[in-house]
Design an enzyme around this catalytic site. Structure first.
Site, PDB file in Angstrom:
ATOM      1  N   CYS A  51       4.639 -18.202 -19.792  1.00  0.00           N
ATOM      2  CA  CYS A  51       4.890 -19.020 -20.859  1.00  0.00           C
ATOM      3  C   CYS A  51       6.450 -19.546 -20.731  1.00  0.00           C
ATOM      4  O   CYS A  51       6.799 -20.174 -21.447  1.00  0.00           O
ATOM      5  CB  CYS A  51       4.806 -18.163 -22.185  1.00  0.00           C
ATOM      6  SG  CYS A  51       3.203 -17.980 -22.378  1.00  0.00           S
TER       7      CYS A  51
HETATM    8  N1  COA Z   1     -11.571 -12.640 -36.887  1.00  0.00           N
HETATM    9  C1  COA Z   1     -11.409 -11.364 -37.528  1.00  0.00           C
HETATM   10  N2  COA Z   1     -11.035 -10.439 -37.723  1.00  0.00           N
HETATM   11  C2  COA Z   1     -10.289 -10.339 -36.243  1.00  0.00           C
HETATM   12  C3  COA Z   1     -10.389 -10.925 -35.373  1.00  0.00           C
HETATM   13  C4  COA Z   1     -10.951 -12.242 -35.580  1.00  0.00           C
HETATM   14  N3  COA Z   1     -11.007 -13.139 -34.622  1.00  0.00           N
HETATM   15  N4  COA Z   1      -9.680 -10.412 -34.579  1.00  0.00           N
HETATM   16  C5  COA Z   1      -9.205  -9.150 -34.669  1.00  0.00           C
HETATM   17  N5  COA Z   1      -9.648  -8.979 -35.873  1.00  0.00           N
HETATM   18  C6  COA Z   1      -9.568  -7.707 -36.843  1.00  0.00           C
HETATM   19  C7  COA Z   1      -9.132  -6.749 -36.158  1.00  0.00           C
HETATM   20  O1  COA Z   1     -10.417  -6.151 -35.685  1.00  0.00           O
HETATM   21  C8  COA Z   1      -8.255  -5.747 -36.539  1.00  0.00           C
HETATM   22  O2  COA Z   1      -9.120  -5.134 -37.888  1.00  0.00           O
HETATM   23  P1  COA Z   1      -8.948  -3.723 -38.517  1.00  0.00           P
HETATM   24  O3  COA Z   1      -7.476  -3.572 -39.217  1.00  0.00           O
HETATM   25  O4  COA Z   1     -10.045  -3.400 -39.491  1.00  0.00           O
HETATM   26  O5  COA Z   1      -8.939  -2.873 -37.203  1.00  0.00           O
HETATM   27  C9  COA Z   1      -7.274  -6.876 -37.603  1.00  0.00           C
HETATM   28  O6  COA Z   1      -8.290  -7.874 -37.626  1.00  0.00           O
HETATM   29  C10 COA Z   1      -5.997  -6.773 -36.953  1.00  0.00           C
HETATM   30  O7  COA Z   1      -6.172  -7.104 -35.539  1.00  0.00           O
HETATM   31  P2  COA Z   1      -4.997  -7.314 -34.688  1.00  0.00           P
HETATM   32  O8  COA Z   1      -5.395  -7.714 -33.124  1.00  0.00           O
HETATM   33  O9  COA Z   1      -4.096  -5.934 -34.804  1.00  0.00           O
HETATM   34  O10 COA Z   1      -4.401  -8.751 -35.266  1.00  0.00           O
HETATM   35  P3  COA Z   1      -2.660  -9.003 -35.235  1.00  0.00           P
HETATM   36  O11 COA Z   1      -2.558  -9.076 -36.548  1.00  0.00           O
HETATM   37  O12 COA Z   1      -2.077  -8.164 -34.376  1.00  0.00           O
HETATM   38  O13 COA Z   1      -2.887 -10.458 -34.871  1.00  0.00           O
HETATM   39  C11 COA Z   1      -2.566 -11.754 -32.814  1.00  0.00           C
HETATM   40  C12 COA Z   1      -3.475 -10.870 -33.274  1.00  0.00           C
HETATM   41  C13 COA Z   1      -3.000 -11.773 -31.330  1.00  0.00           C
HETATM   42  C14 COA Z   1      -2.594 -13.150 -33.418  1.00  0.00           C
HETATM   43  C15 COA Z   1      -0.874 -11.352 -32.785  1.00  0.00           C
HETATM   44  O14 COA Z   1      -1.062 -10.132 -32.348  1.00  0.00           O
HETATM   45  C16 COA Z   1       0.009 -12.188 -31.880  1.00  0.00           C
HETATM   46  O15 COA Z   1       0.079 -13.492 -32.097  1.00  0.00           O
HETATM   47  N6  COA Z   1       0.614 -11.508 -31.041  1.00  0.00           N
HETATM   48  C17 COA Z   1       1.512 -12.018 -30.301  1.00  0.00           C
HETATM   49  C18 COA Z   1       0.891 -12.814 -29.197  1.00  0.00           C
HETATM   50  C19 COA Z   1       1.944 -13.615 -28.149  1.00  0.00           C
HETATM   51  O16 COA Z   1       2.729 -13.999 -28.393  1.00  0.00           O
HETATM   52  N7  COA Z   1       0.962 -13.848 -27.147  1.00  0.00           N
HETATM   53  C20 COA Z   1       1.727 -14.476 -26.005  1.00  0.00           C
HETATM   54  C21 COA Z   1       0.796 -14.947 -25.185  1.00  0.00           C
HETATM   55  S1  COA Z   1       1.383 -16.176 -24.120  1.00  0.00           S
END
Ligand code: COA
Length: 386
Positions: free
Chosen positions: A168
């Protein structure tokens, strides 16, 4: 710091500017609603096909995705893609892109040429004015010949080109590379392009991340201020790069995969991340880097008129913006484009810069900042010229 040393020694400091940007946006776009319908159909098919094993407790049933979760967790509402049909087909769930013959332009080079022509037009540059081409992106279509050499050929540019990859942060690392080359005098003008087909490495069957990425290409012209004819170009005041090893964003695809054929097609050969850890570790790292960099240049964060941050997650940007300014930034101070483009890896902050910069005035101070896999982070501090 290099500027400081040169001044003390009485040497001339070359002023370097960004004089043009361009964006190639694919024609097709996928909304969260469309993506979730396709994902949930895949889940339904999988659970039906594996009903006996799921009932016997041998296989875990898959859970559906939801548009509410995606919008709330990421801020993403849609993404542009190079092939919508293949991605949305629950039996395929990958982009389908025709393999081109060796006599045709490669797909990355074609996107790059489109974005490059826009950046060159804005900067008022012809092929003969450019000395070097850098292709800076997360995923290259082939190992060699370098895509940059092909872009150089398609545009009729002399000199040299090379590819670089810092995930990135590829674009900001390329800006520092170009800045250093122009300052050293080895070149006067550099074209940077960031073709990102992120849908090619995204696992559309992974509930945690199937919504994250989109496709795009950006281009940037970096040149010596002496040759710049563009009004309102951006003087580069300083750049800073940082890397810190982490496995929290990883992709094991590579040329040695054929040496362990049993692993080919496994999920680790696509994008995998520990999203929560990334969030927790990268936000403080980047905020601290921005504040230290500004302080080292004798600049006050309160004077920043705009921040074009990496476009991965709206909450991440909100945290960083607040930490840097010491208050909640107004939306126009920190424009996001991730709602329509999603995460486009290295191109994200450059799209924001390209689309939300025309209104800034001469003398205005602003920041381009990227962060992502590696971990890697890059700062580019600019001031608008008259
Ligand atoms: N639809 C519905 N629910 C979902 C889901 C989906 N597609 N994906 C995950 N969930 C659920 C999970 O099962 C979890 O449920 P639980 O609390 O009952 O266990 C809950 O949502 C939270 O999941 P989590 O993975 O912890 O979500 P989050 O709030 O961390 O968001 C991201 C996920 C990826 C959006 C976030 O972590 C993020 O953006 N992180 C940084 C990403 C980044 O910058 N990456 C760089 C890439 S270059």
């Amino acid at each position: 710091m290099a500027e400081g040393r040169a001044k003390k020694l009485g040497g001339n400091v070359t002023t370097v500017v960004i004089s043009g940007t361009g964006v190639f946006t694919p024609e097709q776009s996928i909304s969260n609603e469309e993506l979730v319908v396709s994902f949930n159909q895949y889940v339904e098919n999988f659970n039906a096909d594996n009903k006996a094993a799921i009932d016997a407790g041998e296989v875990e049933a898959l859970a559906p995705s939801s548009t509410e979760f995606i919008a709330k967790a990421s801020g993403i509402e849609a993404r542009f893609v190079m092939d919508k049909a293949g991605i949305l087909d629950p039996d395929i769930m990958t982009p389908r892109l025709r393999q081109r013959s060796d006599d045709e332009p490669s797909i990355l080079a074609e996107m790059a040429v489109d974005a490059a022509k826009k950046a060159m037009a804005e900067a008022g540059k012809k092929a003969g004015d450019i000395d070097a081409v850098l292709v800076a992106c997360s995923n290259l279509e082939r190992p060699y010949p370098a895509i940059a050499v092909e872009v150089q050929d398609l545009l009729g540019i002399e000199g040299f080109g090379f590819d670089l990859n810092v995930a990135c942060s590829s674009a900001t690392f390329a800006i520092q590379t170009a800045y250093d080359m122009v300052r050293s005098g080895s070149v006067k003008c550099v074209l940077i392009v960031d073709p990102e087909i992120c849908s090619g490495h995204l696992n559309f069957r992974d509930r945690d991340s199937h919504f994250i990425f989109g496709d795009v290409c950006t281009a940037i012209i970096v040149e010596n201020a002496e040759t710049c004819t563009r009004k309102g170009a951006w003087e580069l005041l300083g750049t800073r790069l940082l890397t810190k090893f982490s496995n929290n964003i990883r992709n094991n695809f590579g040329f040695l995969n054929r040496a362990t054929p049993e692993g080919i097609g496994e999920p680790d050969k696509l994008f995998v991340q520990e999203g929560r850890k990334v969030f927790k570790e990268v936000v403080p790292m980047v905020s601290e880097m921005i504040l230290t960099h500004l302080a080292d240049l004798g600049l006050d964060p309160k004077d920043l008129k705009r921040m074009w941050l990496h476009q991965a997650n709206k909450s991440m940007n909100d945290f960083i913006g607040k930490k840097v300014l010491g208050r909640v930034p107004a939306p126009e101070e920190q424009p996001n484009i991730l709602q329509t483009y999603a995460n486009t890896s290295s191109a994200g902050s450059i799209i924001a810069f390209s689309q939300y910069s025309d209104d800034l005035k001469p003398g205005d101070l602003a920041l381009i900042c990227s962060f992502g896999a590696g971990y890697s982070a890059g700062n580019v501090i600019v001031r608008r010229r008259a």
